[in-house]
Motif scaffolding. Structure first.
Motif, PDB file in Angstrom:
ATOM      1  N   TYR A 227     -12.476  -2.154  -3.914  1.00 14.76           N
ATOM      2  CA  TYR A 227     -12.992  -2.323  -2.552  1.00 14.76           C
ATOM      3  C   TYR A 227     -14.524  -2.224  -2.480  1.00 14.76           C
ATOM      4  O   TYR A 227     -15.071  -1.927  -1.422  1.00 14.76           O
ATOM      5  CB  TYR A 227     -12.361  -1.274  -1.630  1.00 14.76           C
ATOM      6  CG  TYR A 227     -10.947  -1.611  -1.194  1.00 14.76           C
ATOM      7  CD1 TYR A 227     -10.683  -2.762  -0.456  1.00 14.76           C
ATOM      8  CD2 TYR A 227      -9.883  -0.768  -1.485  1.00 14.76           C
ATOM      9  CE1 TYR A 227      -9.398  -3.065  -0.029  1.00 14.76           C
ATOM     10  CE2 TYR A 227      -8.586  -1.066  -1.064  1.00 14.76           C
ATOM     11  CZ  TYR A 227      -8.361  -2.214  -0.335  1.00 14.76           C
ATOM     12  OH  TYR A 227      -7.095  -2.523   0.096  1.00 14.76           O
TER      13      TYR A 227
ATOM     14  N   ILE B 105      -4.738   0.601  11.465  1.00 14.90           N
ATOM     15  CA  ILE B 105      -5.621  -0.256  10.662  1.00 14.90           C
ATOM     16  C   ILE B 105      -5.924   0.398   9.312  1.00 14.90           C
ATOM     17  O   ILE B 105      -6.152  -0.289   8.318  1.00 14.90           O
ATOM     18  CB  ILE B 105      -6.919  -0.614  11.428  1.00 14.90           C
ATOM     19  CG1 ILE B 105      -7.690  -1.730  10.692  1.00 14.90           C
ATOM     20  CG2 ILE B 105      -7.779   0.606  11.658  1.00 14.90           C
ATOM     21  CD1 ILE B 105      -8.814  -2.344  11.498  1.00 14.90           C
ATOM     22  N   ASP B 106      -5.900   1.719   9.261  1.00 10.96           N
ATOM     23  CA  ASP B 106      -6.166   2.416   7.994  1.00 10.96           C
ATOM     24  C   ASP B 106      -4.958   2.362   7.070  1.00 10.96           C
ATOM     25  O   ASP B 106      -5.105   2.198   5.859  1.00 10.96           O
ATOM     26  CB  ASP B 106      -6.547   3.872   8.266  1.00 10.96           C
ATOM     27  CG  ASP B 106      -7.849   3.973   9.024  1.00 10.96           C
ATOM     28  OD1 ASP B 106      -8.867   3.500   8.501  1.00 10.96           O
ATOM     29  OD2 ASP B 106      -7.847   4.502  10.158  1.00 10.96           O
TER      30      ASP B 106
ATOM     31  N   LEU C  68     -10.582   4.862   3.189  1.00  9.38           N
ATOM     32  CA  LEU C  68      -9.838   3.787   2.526  1.00  9.38           C
ATOM     33  C   LEU C  68      -9.506   4.184   1.084  1.00  9.38           C
ATOM     34  O   LEU C  68      -8.358   4.045   0.635  1.00  9.38           O
ATOM     35  CB  LEU C  68     -10.676   2.499   2.566  1.00  9.38           C
ATOM     36  CG  LEU C  68     -10.144   1.285   1.817  1.00  9.38           C
ATOM     37  CD1 LEU C  68      -8.803   0.833   2.366  1.00  9.38           C
ATOM     38  CD2 LEU C  68     -11.168   0.134   1.876  1.00  9.38           C
TER      39      LEU C  68
ATOM     40  N   HIS D 160      -2.121  -5.587   1.607  1.00 10.96           N
ATOM     41  CA  HIS D 160      -3.394  -6.312   1.480  1.00 10.96           C
ATOM     42  C   HIS D 160      -3.113  -7.709   0.960  1.00 10.96           C
ATOM     43  O   HIS D 160      -2.209  -7.892   0.138  1.00 10.96           O
ATOM     44  CB  HIS D 160      -4.318  -5.587   0.492  1.00 10.96           C
ATOM     45  CG  HIS D 160      -5.459  -6.444   0.004  1.00 10.96           C
ATOM     46  ND1 HIS D 160      -6.618  -6.595   0.731  1.00 10.96           N
ATOM     47  CD2 HIS D 160      -5.594  -7.216  -1.109  1.00 10.96           C
ATOM     48  CE1 HIS D 160      -7.416  -7.430   0.068  1.00 10.96           C
ATOM     49  NE2 HIS D 160      -6.820  -7.815  -1.044  1.00 10.96           N
TER      50      HIS D 160
ATOM     51  N   HIS E 276     -16.735  -3.162   0.433  1.00 11.16           N
ATOM     52  CA  HIS E 276     -16.702  -2.354   1.661  1.00 11.16           C
ATOM     53  C   HIS E 276     -17.444  -1.022   1.507  1.00 11.16           C
ATOM     54  O   HIS E 276     -17.348  -0.164   2.387  1.00 11.16           O
ATOM     55  CB  HIS E 276     -15.252  -2.061   2.056  1.00 11.16           C
ATOM     56  CG  HIS E 276     -14.446  -3.276   2.409  1.00 11.16           C
ATOM     57  ND1 HIS E 276     -14.827  -4.171   3.382  1.00 11.16           N
ATOM     58  CD2 HIS E 276     -13.270  -3.736   1.910  1.00 11.16           C
ATOM     59  CE1 HIS E 276     -13.912  -5.131   3.470  1.00 11.16           C
ATOM     60  NE2 HIS E 276     -12.970  -4.904   2.585  1.00 11.16           N
TER      61      HIS E 276
ATOM     62  N   PHE F 261     -15.555   3.266   6.994  1.00 12.42           N
ATOM     63  CA  PHE F 261     -14.181   3.607   6.650  1.00 12.42           C
ATOM     64  C   PHE F 261     -13.937   3.690   5.138  1.00 12.42           C
ATOM     65  O   PHE F 261     -12.812   3.948   4.711  1.00 12.42           O
ATOM     66  CB  PHE F 261     -13.195   2.610   7.281  1.00 12.42           C
ATOM     67  CG  PHE F 261     -13.391   1.161   6.893  1.00 12.42           C
ATOM     68  CD1 PHE F 261     -12.905   0.668   5.683  1.00 12.42           C
ATOM     69  CD2 PHE F 261     -14.059   0.283   7.748  1.00 12.42           C
ATOM     70  CE1 PHE F 261     -13.080  -0.664   5.327  1.00 12.42           C
ATOM     71  CE2 PHE F 261     -14.236  -1.058   7.391  1.00 12.42           C
ATOM     72  CZ  PHE F 261     -13.744  -1.528   6.178  1.00 12.42           C
TER      73      PHE F 261
ATOM     74  N   ARG G 245     -19.310   0.523   4.385  1.00  9.93           N
ATOM     75  CA  ARG G 245     -18.622   0.635   5.671  1.00  9.93           C
ATOM     76  C   ARG G 245     -18.222   2.090   5.928  1.00  9.93           C
ATOM     77  O   ARG G 245     -17.957   2.851   5.005  1.00  9.93           O
ATOM     78  CB  ARG G 245     -17.362  -0.248   5.703  1.00  9.93           C
ATOM     79  CG  ARG G 245     -17.590  -1.719   5.363  1.00  9.93           C
ATOM     80  CD  ARG G 245     -18.273  -2.504   6.464  1.00  9.93           C
ATOM     81  NE  ARG G 245     -17.467  -2.620   7.674  1.00  9.93           N
ATOM     82  CZ  ARG G 245     -16.571  -3.594   7.901  1.00  9.93           C
ATOM     83  NH1 ARG G 245     -16.357  -4.522   6.981  1.00  9.93           N
ATOM     84  NH2 ARG G 245     -15.911  -3.626   9.038  1.00  9.93           N
TER      85      ARG G 245
ATOM     86  N   ASN H 201      -2.196   0.123   6.735  1.00  6.14           N
ATOM     87  CA  ASN H 201      -1.686  -1.149   7.271  1.00  6.14           C
ATOM     88  C   ASN H 201      -0.732  -1.887   6.323  1.00  6.14           C
ATOM     89  O   ASN H 201      -0.601  -3.099   6.385  1.00  6.14           O
ATOM     90  CB  ASN H 201      -2.841  -2.041   7.734  1.00  6.14           C
ATOM     91  CG  ASN H 201      -3.720  -2.540   6.610  1.00  6.14           C
ATOM     92  OD1 ASN H 201      -3.606  -2.066   5.484  1.00  6.14           O
ATOM     93  ND2 ASN H 201      -4.582  -3.497   6.902  1.00  6.14           N
TER      94      ASN H 201
ATOM     95  N   LYS I 179       0.821  -1.210   0.000  1.00  8.14           N
ATOM     96  CA  LYS I 179       0.000   0.000   0.000  1.00  8.14           C
ATOM     97  C   LYS I 179       0.863   1.271   0.000  1.00  8.14           C
ATOM     98  O   LYS I 179       2.079   1.210   0.240  1.00  8.14           O
ATOM     99  CB  LYS I 179      -0.941  -0.047   1.207  1.00  8.14           C
ATOM    100  CG  LYS I 179      -1.941  -1.216   1.148  1.00  8.14           C
ATOM    101  CD  LYS I 179      -2.970  -1.107   2.263  1.00  8.14           C
ATOM    102  CE  LYS I 179      -3.960  -2.252   2.220  1.00  8.14           C
ATOM    103  NZ  LYS I 179      -5.036  -2.072   3.246  1.00  8.14           N
TER     104      LYS I 179
HETATM  105  P1  CMP Z   1      -7.527  -4.580   3.345  1.00  8.35           P
HETATM  106  O1  CMP Z   1      -7.117  -6.001   3.477  1.00  8.35           O
HETATM  107  O2  CMP Z   1      -6.852  -3.798   2.271  1.00  8.35           O
HETATM  108  O3  CMP Z   1      -9.106  -4.508   3.114  1.00  8.35           O
HETATM  109  C1  CMP Z   1      -9.872  -3.358   3.474  1.00  8.35           C
HETATM  110  C2  CMP Z   1      -9.106  -2.371   4.291  1.00  8.35           C
HETATM  111  O4  CMP Z   1      -9.866  -1.448   5.014  1.00  8.35           O
HETATM  112  C3  CMP Z   1      -8.306  -3.114   5.355  1.00  8.35           C
HETATM  113  O5  CMP Z   1      -7.249  -3.829   4.745  1.00  8.35           O
HETATM  114  C4  CMP Z   1      -7.925  -1.963   6.292  1.00  8.35           C
HETATM  115  O6  CMP Z   1      -6.705  -1.333   5.913  1.00  8.35           O
HETATM  116  C5  CMP Z   1      -9.061  -0.953   6.084  1.00  8.35           C
HETATM  117  N1  CMP Z   1      -9.877  -0.799   7.294  1.00  8.35           N
HETATM  118  C6  CMP Z   1     -10.056   0.337   7.975  1.00  8.35           C
HETATM  119  N2  CMP Z   1     -10.874   0.140   9.027  1.00  8.35           N
HETATM  120  C7  CMP Z   1     -11.218  -1.169   9.013  1.00  8.35           C
HETATM  121  C8  CMP Z   1     -12.044  -1.990   9.848  1.00  8.35           C
HETATM  122  N3  CMP Z   1     -12.680  -1.499  10.922  1.00  8.35           N
HETATM  123  N4  CMP Z   1     -12.155  -3.306   9.539  1.00  8.35           N
HETATM  124  C9  CMP Z   1     -11.532  -3.816   8.449  1.00  8.35           C
HETATM  125  N5  CMP Z   1     -10.750  -3.078   7.629  1.00  8.35           N
HETATM  126  C10 CMP Z   1     -10.587  -1.771   7.904  1.00  8.35           C
END
Ligand code: CMP
Length: 142
Positions: free
Chosen positions: A50, A110-111, A62, A116, A53, A58, A56, A113, A10
């Motif tokens: 994505y 987590i944002d 993201l 992937h 998601h 986030f 969601r 990270n 990333k």
């Molecule tokens: P990734 O495997 O790239 O898939 C979705 C991404 O959303 C995840 O990794 C995280 O980097 C990001 N993300 C941010 N907040 C969350 C959350 N609460 N749960 C899961 N993924 C999150």
């Protein structure tokens, strides 16, 4: 069984010059890179990748993050590759990632990270096809 999985390094990890260190983790784990390229995603590409998601909270952050700079996309091949890759990545939240995993060592939050990995063989096939055409995959015979 020999599987293929999809990997993204990333924008945070590319910006911190960790591409080689992360490739080393893949190769040390026995995963072979069978396709790779650098991309700077458009908003449309990130939203499409994505899409699961999209509801969601986030999602906006993201997409913003994933378009903030170049990424590396890879196809990794090896025995049990989907799980083997997820094992060396560690938990999605680096705060929960086991010591010595990629996210524990290279990620901040987590944002942002660092990487992937596909979560199943089926999603791997879909994610590989999202970024690579068949002729970009190089079979590794040795
Ligand atoms: P990734 O495997 O790239 O898939 C979705 C991404 O959303 C995840 O990794 C995280 O980097 C990001 N993300 C941010 N907040 C969350 C959350 N609460 N749960 C899961 N993924 C999150």
């Amino acid at each position: 069984a020999i599987e293929r999985t999809f990997s993204i390094i990333k924008p945070d990890a590319v910006a911190k010059n960790h591409i080689g260190a992360i490739y080393n983790r893949f190769e040390t784990a026995g995963l072979k890179i069978v396709a790779a390229k650098m991309l700077h995603l458009t908003k449309e590409q990130a939203e499409g990748f994505y899409a699961e998601h999209s509801e969601r909270g986030f999602f906006g952050a993201l997409v913003e993050f994933m378009t903030s700079g170049p990424i590396m996309v890879q196809v990794l091949e090896g025995e049990n590759a989907v799980l083997a890759h997820r094992d060396i990545l560690g938990a999605t939240n680096p705060a929960d990632a086991a010591p010595g995993t990629i996210r524990a060592d290279f990620a901040e939050s987590i944002d942002e990270n660092a990487a992937h990995g596909s979560d199943a063989v089926e999603s791997a096939a879909r994610e590989i096809a999202y970024f690579f055409s068949a002729d970009e995959l190089c079979p590794r015979t040795r």
